[in-house]
Design a protein around this motif. Structure first.
Motif, PDB file in Angstrom:
ATOM      1  N   UNK A  54       0.860  -1.191   0.000  1.00 51.70           N
ATOM      2  CA  UNK A  54       0.000   0.000   0.000  1.00 51.70           C
ATOM      3  C   UNK A  54       0.895   1.239   0.000  1.00 51.70           C
ATOM      4  N   UNK A  55       0.692   2.081  -0.988  1.00 51.30           N
ATOM      5  CA  UNK A  55       1.523   3.285  -1.123  1.00 51.30           C
ATOM      6  C   UNK A  55       0.785   4.486  -0.547  1.00 51.30           C
ATOM      7  N   UNK A  56       1.333   5.045   0.514  1.00 50.30           N
ATOM      8  CA  UNK A  56       0.679   6.194   1.143  1.00 50.30           C
ATOM      9  C   UNK A  56       1.053   7.468   0.397  1.00 50.30           C
ATOM     10  N   UNK A  57       0.034   8.198  -0.031  1.00 50.46           N
ATOM     11  CA  UNK A  57       0.273   9.446  -0.761  1.00 50.46           C
ATOM     12  C   UNK A  57       0.126  10.645   0.163  1.00 50.46           C
ATOM     13  N   UNK A  58       0.878  11.675  -0.132  1.00 51.98           N
ATOM     14  CA  UNK A  58       0.743  12.918   0.616  1.00 51.98           C
ATOM     15  C   UNK A  58      -0.421  13.721   0.080  1.00 51.98           C
ATOM     16  N   UNK A  59      -0.741  14.770   0.778  1.00 49.51           N
ATOM     17  CA  UNK A  59      -1.870  15.621   0.420  1.00 49.51           C
ATOM     18  C   UNK A  59      -1.804  16.121  -1.022  1.00 49.51           C
ATOM     19  N   UNK A  60      -0.619  16.598  -1.426  1.00 45.07           N
ATOM     20  CA  UNK A  60      -0.498  17.139  -2.786  1.00 45.07           C
ATOM     21  C   UNK A  60      -0.792  16.097  -3.861  1.00 45.07           C
ATOM     22  N   UNK A  61      -0.279  14.894  -3.657  1.00 49.75           N
ATOM     23  CA  UNK A  61      -0.502  13.839  -4.650  1.00 49.75           C
ATOM     24  C   UNK A  61      -1.978  13.479  -4.786  1.00 49.75           C
ATOM     25  N   UNK A  62      -2.696  13.515  -3.658  1.00 48.58           N
ATOM     26  CA  UNK A  62      -4.125  13.195  -3.721  1.00 48.58           C
ATOM     27  C   UNK A  62      -4.873  14.365  -4.360  1.00 48.58           C
ATOM     28  N   UNK A  63      -4.494  15.583  -3.957  1.00 49.68           N
ATOM     29  CA  UNK A  63      -5.204  16.753  -4.480  1.00 49.68           C
ATOM     30  C   UNK A  63      -4.961  16.982  -5.966  1.00 49.68           C
ATOM     31  N   UNK A  64      -3.749  16.780  -6.411  1.00 52.48           N
ATOM     32  CA  UNK A  64      -3.510  16.965  -7.845  1.00 52.48           C
ATOM     33  C   UNK A  64      -4.099  15.770  -8.615  1.00 52.48           C
ATOM     34  N   UNK A  65      -4.041  14.611  -8.025  1.00 52.49           N
ATOM     35  CA  UNK A  65      -4.639  13.427  -8.636  1.00 52.49           C
ATOM     36  C   UNK A  65      -3.824  12.854  -9.791  1.00 52.49           C
ATOM     37  N   UNK A  66      -2.765  13.551 -10.201  1.00 50.40           N
ATOM     38  CA  UNK A  66      -2.022  13.146 -11.411  1.00 50.40           C
ATOM     39  C   UNK A  66      -1.512  11.721 -11.360  1.00 50.40           C
ATOM     40  N   UNK A  67      -0.796  11.426 -10.272  1.00 47.89           N
ATOM     41  CA  UNK A  67      -0.184  10.106 -10.132  1.00 47.89           C
ATOM     42  C   UNK A  67      -1.251   9.015 -10.126  1.00 47.89           C
ATOM     43  N   UNK A  68      -2.301   9.248  -9.374  1.00 45.68           N
ATOM     44  CA  UNK A  68      -3.390   8.269  -9.251  1.00 45.68           C
ATOM     45  C   UNK A  68      -4.059   8.029 -10.606  1.00 45.68           C
ATOM     46  N   UNK A  69      -4.387   9.121 -11.302  1.00 48.34           N
ATOM     47  CA  UNK A  69      -5.126   8.988 -12.555  1.00 48.34           C
ATOM     48  C   UNK A  69      -4.267   8.406 -13.676  1.00 48.34           C
ATOM     49  N   UNK A  70      -2.967   8.724 -13.653  1.00 47.71           N
ATOM     50  CA  UNK A  70      -2.075   8.152 -14.668  1.00 47.71           C
ATOM     51  C   UNK A  70      -2.065   6.626 -14.538  1.00 47.71           C
ATOM     52  N   UNK A 101     -11.743  11.887 -17.765  1.00 49.56           N
ATOM     53  CA  UNK A 101     -10.735  11.160 -18.547  1.00 49.56           C
ATOM     54  C   UNK A 101     -11.251   9.792 -18.970  1.00 49.56           C
ATOM     55  N   UNK A 102     -12.543   9.573 -18.808  1.00 46.89           N
ATOM     56  CA  UNK A 102     -13.187   8.302 -19.197  1.00 46.89           C
ATOM     57  C   UNK A 102     -12.628   7.095 -18.446  1.00 46.89           C
ATOM     58  N   UNK A 103     -12.150   7.358 -17.247  1.00 47.76           N
ATOM     59  CA  UNK A 103     -11.701   6.252 -16.394  1.00 47.76           C
ATOM     60  C   UNK A 103     -12.909   5.787 -15.580  1.00 47.76           C
ATOM     61  N   UNK A 104     -13.150   4.489 -15.587  1.00 53.01           N
ATOM     62  CA  UNK A 104     -14.274   3.948 -14.822  1.00 53.01           C
ATOM     63  C   UNK A 104     -14.026   4.135 -13.327  1.00 53.01           C
ATOM     64  N   UNK A 105     -15.059   4.461 -12.570  1.00 52.56           N
ATOM     65  CA  UNK A 105     -14.883   4.658 -11.126  1.00 52.56           C
ATOM     66  C   UNK A 105     -15.874   3.802 -10.341  1.00 52.56           C
ATOM     67  N   UNK A 106     -15.491   3.467  -9.140  1.00 51.12           N
ATOM     68  CA  UNK A 106     -16.381   2.697  -8.271  1.00 51.12           C
ATOM     69  C   UNK A 106     -16.065   3.054  -6.823  1.00 51.12           C
ATOM     70  N   UNK A 107     -17.104   3.156  -6.025  1.00 51.53           N
ATOM     71  CA  UNK A 107     -16.899   3.514  -4.617  1.00 51.53           C
ATOM     72  C   UNK A 107     -17.305   2.338  -3.740  1.00 51.53           C
ATOM     73  N   UNK A 108     -16.397   1.926  -2.869  1.00 54.34           N
ATOM     74  CA  UNK A 108     -16.725   0.857  -1.921  1.00 54.34           C
ATOM     75  C   UNK A 108     -16.971   1.533  -0.579  1.00 54.34           C
ATOM     76  N   UNK A 109     -18.206   1.459  -0.138  1.00 57.88           N
ATOM     77  CA  UNK A 109     -18.598   2.211   1.051  1.00 57.88           C
ATOM     78  C   UNK A 109     -18.205   1.529   2.355  1.00 57.88           C
ATOM     79  N   UNK A 110     -18.176   2.328   3.395  1.00 54.19           N
ATOM     80  CA  UNK A 110     -17.775   1.821   4.711  1.00 54.19           C
ATOM     81  C   UNK A 110     -18.466   2.640   5.793  1.00 54.19           C
ATOM     82  N   UNK A 111     -18.295   2.212   7.025  1.00 53.88           N
ATOM     83  CA  UNK A 111     -18.905   2.936   8.147  1.00 53.88           C
ATOM     84  C   UNK A 111     -18.299   4.322   8.255  1.00 53.88           C
TER      85      UNK A 111
END
Lengths: 251, 251
Positions: A54-70, A101-111
Motif C-alpha cells: 500500500x503506497x501512502x500518498x501525501x496531500x499534494x498527490x491526492x489533491x492533484x490526482x495526477x499520479x493516481x489517474x495516470x 478522462x473516461x476512467x471507470x470509477x467505483x466507490x466501496x462504502x464503509x462505516x
C-alpha cells in the motif's frame, strides 16, 4: 479503473468483506490518511491481510490526482480512504477528474462517523440539521459562523453534529475546542455554547476505547475525557426517548 | 450482552471484518429485515460464512424486545440489522431497554445509505439539511410536511436527502413517489417538486445494479429507471464542483 475504498470508522477490521475482495484484485493500491484519522498501523495490517503493498500518498498527490489517474488509466487502482469515501471534497474532485478522462470509477462504502456518532448518542438521524465543523482559531482567523449554524439548527429544534477541525492531519484536543466554543459564546451571547448548555461528547468512536457522555459544557472543561479524535453533538429539542437515552450517558 | 451488528448497504459482503469476527463469538444471532431492505439471500449467505444459525425476528419481536433481552441477559446475543444500526428508532429503544436492565451493549457499525447516497451523488455532506422521508399516501392520510421540510432546506441553500417510505418492508416504487411529489406540488405550488425541478435519483445503492442520475422530475416520470429501493436528493444551491459532478450524471 479507479476504486475509492473506504476503510471505515477506526481500523482495518472496519473494512468490509467487499473492500478486501476488491483490493485483492487491484494492481496498485494507494492510501491517504490526511482527510481523517485512522488508527496507527491500520494500513500495515491491512496490507498484510491482503498481501499487497500500500503506497501512502501525501496531500499534494491526492489533491492533484495526477499520479493516481495516470495509473488508473492503465490499471485497476484503489485509493484507500478513512471512513466512507466521498465525504472529503478531494475525493469528489478526484472521481470527477477520472470520469472526465473516461476512467471507470467505483466507490466501496464503509462505516462513517456521520451515522456512527449519531447512533452511539441514541439521537434520531432525521432530527439533525446541517453538520458543522469547528475550525481551529488562529491569530488572524477567528470565524464564528459555526456558532450561527448551530444556533440556526437549534432554532429549528434540530440537533447538530459538530466535527472538530484537523490541523495537518492531527485531531483537535477537546480542551481547545471548548476554549474556542467559549470565546464564540462570549462574542455571540445566545447561550448556544453557554456553560450550562448540554452536549454529547464522543471520543474515538468505533474503537475499543470509545467514550460517549452527555454533559454540561462547564463539566467537560474540568474533566479529562478520553482521547482524540472527538466529535460533539449539540442536541436541539429531544423526543422523550432521545432524552432518556442521553440521560443514561450523563457524565 | 447485546450487540447490534450492522450488515451495511446491500448484501453480506458489506459487513465488516469486525462484524464477522464478533458474530462468530455470539451464542445467539437474531436478525431483523423490516427497518430497511437487504438483498435477498443475505442472511443465508452470512449464516453460512460464519457457520451459525440466524433467527429472523418479526417486527413485534424486535419492537417488544422481550425475546432478545431475555437471551441477552444470559448470553452473548447479536441483532443483525440492515445498514448502520441505530438509525431506526426501534434500535435506540432496544439499546435503552437493555441498558436499563444492566445488559452490556455494543454497536458494530457499517456502511449506510445516508453517507453512501450523498457520496455517489458527489454532493457535500456539510451542505445537507434535515433528512426527510416521503410517506406513502393513503385514502385518509396525505401529509405534506415532507414538502415543507424540503422547501425549508432549499430556502437555506441546503440539499435534502429524501428517503422513500417502506410499506410492510417493501420499498416504494419511483413512479409512486413521483406521483405523491406531484400532488404535493399541486397543493403547495412553491416549485420544489415542479416538473422542471432537478433531482438526483439513486437506485440500489451499493449493489452491482446501482444507478445514479441527475434529471428533471418530468423526465423521470416518462422513463424507466433501475429497480427499487430508491432514494432521491433534492439539491439546494450547488458549489461549482457539485454542479459539474451532477451534470456528469445527467440522464
Amino acid at each position: 479503473m479507479l476504486l475509492l475504498v473506504g476503510i471505515g470508522l477506526w481500523d482495518w477490521k472496519d473494512a468490509s468483506v467487499r473492500a478486501l475482495e476488491e483490493l485483492k484484485k487491484c494492481d496498485v493500491i494507494f492510501a491517504e490518511e490526511y482527510t481523517s484519522r485512522m488508527e496507527e498501523g491500520t494500513l500495515a495490517k491491512l496490507g498484510k491481510k491482503i498481501n499487497k503493498k500500500i503506497i501512502v500518498l501525501g496531500r499534494e498527490d491526492v489533491e492533484s490526482g495526477k499520479k493516481i489517474l495516470a495509473e488508473a488509466a492503465k490499471k485497476k487502482v484503489a485509493l484507500l480512504t478513512p471512513g466512507d469515501p466521498m465525504i472529503a471534497t478531494t475525493h469528489i474532485a478526484l472521481v470527477l477528474e477520472a470520469r472526465k478522462k473516461k476512467i471507470q470509477t467505483k466507490i466501496i462504502h464503509a462505516s462513517s462517523i456521520f451515522t456512527a456518532a449519531i447512533g452511539e448518542a441514541g439521537l434520531q438521524i432525521y432530527k439533525f440539521g446541517k453538520t458543522v465543523t469547528l475550525p481551529k482559531w488562529r491569530e488572524k482567523y477567528r470565524p464564528t459562523s459555526t456558532y450561527d449554524m448551530v444556533a440556526e439548527n437549534r432554532a429549528r429544534g434540530l440537533h447538530t453534529l459538530l466535527l472538530l477541525d484537523l490541523d495537518e492531519g492531527m485531531p483537535m484536543e477537546l480542551v481547545e475546542a471548548l476554549a474556542i466554543m467559549e470565546r464564540m459564546e462570549e462574542e455571540k451571547k445566545l447561550g448556544v455554547f453557554a456553560d450550562d448548555a448540554h452536549v454529547v461528547v464522543l471520543s474515538r468512536v468505533g474503537s475499543g476505547e470509545q467514550k460517549v457522555a452527555y454533559a454540561q459544557l462547564i463539566k467537560l472543561k474540568t474533566k479529562k475525557f478520553g482521547r482524540p479524535p472527538y466529535v460533539l453533538i449539540i442536541p436541539g429539542s429531544m423526543h422523550f426517548l432521545e432524552k432518556e437515552f442521553v440521560e443514561g450517558l450523563r457524565a
